[in-house]
Motif scaffolding. Sequence first.
Motif, PDB file in Angstrom:
ATOM      1  N   ASP A  99       0.864  -1.177   0.000  1.00 20.84           N
ATOM      2  CA  ASP A  99       0.000   0.000   0.000  1.00 20.84           C
ATOM      3  C   ASP A  99       0.901   1.227   0.000  1.00 20.84           C
ATOM      4  O   ASP A  99       1.650   1.444   0.950  1.00 20.84           O
ATOM      5  N   VAL A 100       0.859   2.016  -1.072  1.00 21.70           N
ATOM      6  CA  VAL A 100       1.797   3.119  -1.244  1.00 21.70           C
ATOM      7  C   VAL A 100       1.235   4.465  -0.772  1.00 21.70           C
ATOM      8  O   VAL A 100       1.822   5.508  -1.042  1.00 21.70           O
ATOM      9  N   ARG A 101       0.138   4.431  -0.042  1.00 16.49           N
ATOM     10  CA  ARG A 101      -0.411   5.671   0.520  1.00 16.49           C
ATOM     11  C   ARG A 101       0.391   6.080   1.752  1.00 16.49           C
ATOM     12  O   ARG A 101       1.262   5.355   2.219  1.00 16.49           O
ATOM     13  N   THR A 102       0.085   7.247   2.290  1.00 10.06           N
ATOM     14  CA  THR A 102       0.774   7.720   3.484  1.00 10.06           C
ATOM     15  C   THR A 102       0.397   6.836   4.678  1.00 10.06           C
ATOM     16  O   THR A 102      -0.657   6.188   4.665  1.00 10.06           O
ATOM     17  N   PRO A 103       1.234   6.785   5.708  1.00 11.97           N
ATOM     18  CA  PRO A 103       0.887   6.011   6.897  1.00 11.97           C
ATOM     19  C   PRO A 103      -0.445   6.429   7.518  1.00 11.97           C
ATOM     20  O   PRO A 103      -1.189   5.585   8.022  1.00 11.97           O
ATOM     21  N   GLY A 104      -0.759   7.727   7.458  1.00  9.65           N
ATOM     22  CA  GLY A 104      -2.040   8.187   7.983  1.00  9.65           C
ATOM     23  C   GLY A 104      -3.211   7.594   7.222  1.00  9.65           C
ATOM     24  O   GLY A 104      -4.198   7.147   7.814  1.00  9.65           O
ATOM     25  N   GLU A 105      -3.122   7.583   5.894  1.00 11.87           N
ATOM     26  CA  GLU A 105      -4.177   6.986   5.069  1.00 11.87           C
ATOM     27  C   GLU A 105      -4.243   5.480   5.304  1.00 11.87           C
ATOM     28  O   GLU A 105      -5.335   4.901   5.386  1.00 11.87           O
ATOM     29  N   PHE A 106      -3.083   4.836   5.403  1.00  8.51           N
ATOM     30  CA  PHE A 106      -3.020   3.393   5.636  1.00  8.51           C
ATOM     31  C   PHE A 106      -3.693   3.047   6.954  1.00  8.51           C
ATOM     32  O   PHE A 106      -4.438   2.081   7.035  1.00  8.51           O
ATOM     33  N   GLU A 107      -3.417   3.838   7.997  1.00  8.82           N
ATOM     34  CA  GLU A 107      -4.003   3.574   9.313  1.00  8.82           C
ATOM     35  C   GLU A 107      -5.525   3.685   9.269  1.00  8.82           C
ATOM     36  O   GLU A 107      -6.223   2.924   9.932  1.00  8.82           O
ATOM     37  N   THR A 108      -6.046   4.605   8.478  1.00 10.62           N
ATOM     38  CA  THR A 108      -7.490   4.795   8.385  1.00 10.62           C
ATOM     39  C   THR A 108      -8.175   3.521   7.893  1.00 10.62           C
ATOM     40  O   THR A 108      -9.149   3.077   8.484  1.00 10.62           O
ATOM     41  N   ASP A 167      -7.894  11.559   3.455  1.00 11.51           N
ATOM     42  CA  ASP A 167      -6.925  11.049   2.488  1.00 11.51           C
ATOM     43  C   ASP A 167      -6.186  12.225   1.851  1.00 11.51           C
ATOM     44  O   ASP A 167      -6.611  13.379   1.937  1.00 11.51           O
ATOM     45  N   LEU A 168      -5.066  11.923   1.237  1.00 17.45           N
ATOM     46  CA  LEU A 168      -4.173  12.950   0.706  1.00 17.45           C
ATOM     47  C   LEU A 168      -4.843  13.809  -0.355  1.00 17.45           C
ATOM     48  O   LEU A 168      -4.652  15.032  -0.398  1.00 17.45           O
ATOM     49  N   GLU A 169      -5.643  13.215  -1.209  1.00 18.19           N
ATOM     50  CA  GLU A 169      -6.309  13.979  -2.264  1.00 18.19           C
ATOM     51  C   GLU A 169      -7.243  15.034  -1.665  1.00 18.19           C
ATOM     52  O   GLU A 169      -7.304  16.172  -2.135  1.00 18.19           O
ATOM     53  N   ARG A 170      -7.954  14.665  -0.615  1.00 16.74           N
ATOM     54  CA  ARG A 170      -8.850  15.616   0.043  1.00 16.74           C
ATOM     55  C   ARG A 170      -8.056  16.756   0.688  1.00 16.74           C
ATOM     56  O   ARG A 170      -8.468  17.916   0.657  1.00 16.74           O
ATOM     57  N   GLN A 171      -6.910  16.433   1.259  1.00 18.41           N
ATOM     58  CA  GLN A 171      -6.060  17.460   1.855  1.00 18.41           C
ATOM     59  C   GLN A 171      -5.561  18.440   0.791  1.00 18.41           C
ATOM     60  O   GLN A 171      -5.512  19.649   1.024  1.00 18.41           O
TER      61      GLN A 171
END
Length: 196
Positions: A26-35, A114-118
Amino acid sequence: MTAPATIDSHDLNQMLDSATPPRVLDVRTPGEFETAHIAGAYNVPLDLLREHRDEIIKHLDEDVVLVCRSGQRAAQAEETLRNAGLPNVHILDGGITAWEAKGFAVNRGAQRWDLERQVRLVAGSIVLSSILGSVAAPKLKWVAGAVGGGLTFAALSNTCAMGMLLSKLPYNRGASCDAQSVVSQLVGTQSPSVRS
């Protein structure tokens, strides 16, 4: 140049239940991964994968499926791994969004944007405040123009400088988001045959 190989959610779900499941990165940020993430997936953020590609691919000898929110970052990760000579790399078609939409289970943790929303929040806020501020200081309209230009370039190049910057914020990083911990996870466990 060939198009990246994709795999749909149903096929990935079946493969994860097989005797030889693929490695899910999973190549998303750790914050997104944790969600929310697919059980048994390894979190290898895109920027970390790019910076430590050679070290990471030494520990990827089986099929690999790349996951992100919708597939865009996974496509960039696939290109990075393909250029390093790693065969058997696939992208989850539609990303974690499609996985969840099709009713497949995810592990959930603390809920974060998620990063896109940010990116939409930051870009929109800069444009709105610079347009409003241009009433008093007319040259501020150029800030809005620069953000618009940056978003246009992001769309054309399939990259996002603002997203890369936001991914480095503490909100999006985890305590174990470094190459050494990622590699030790990859070395310490074989592909999980039982999802947890």
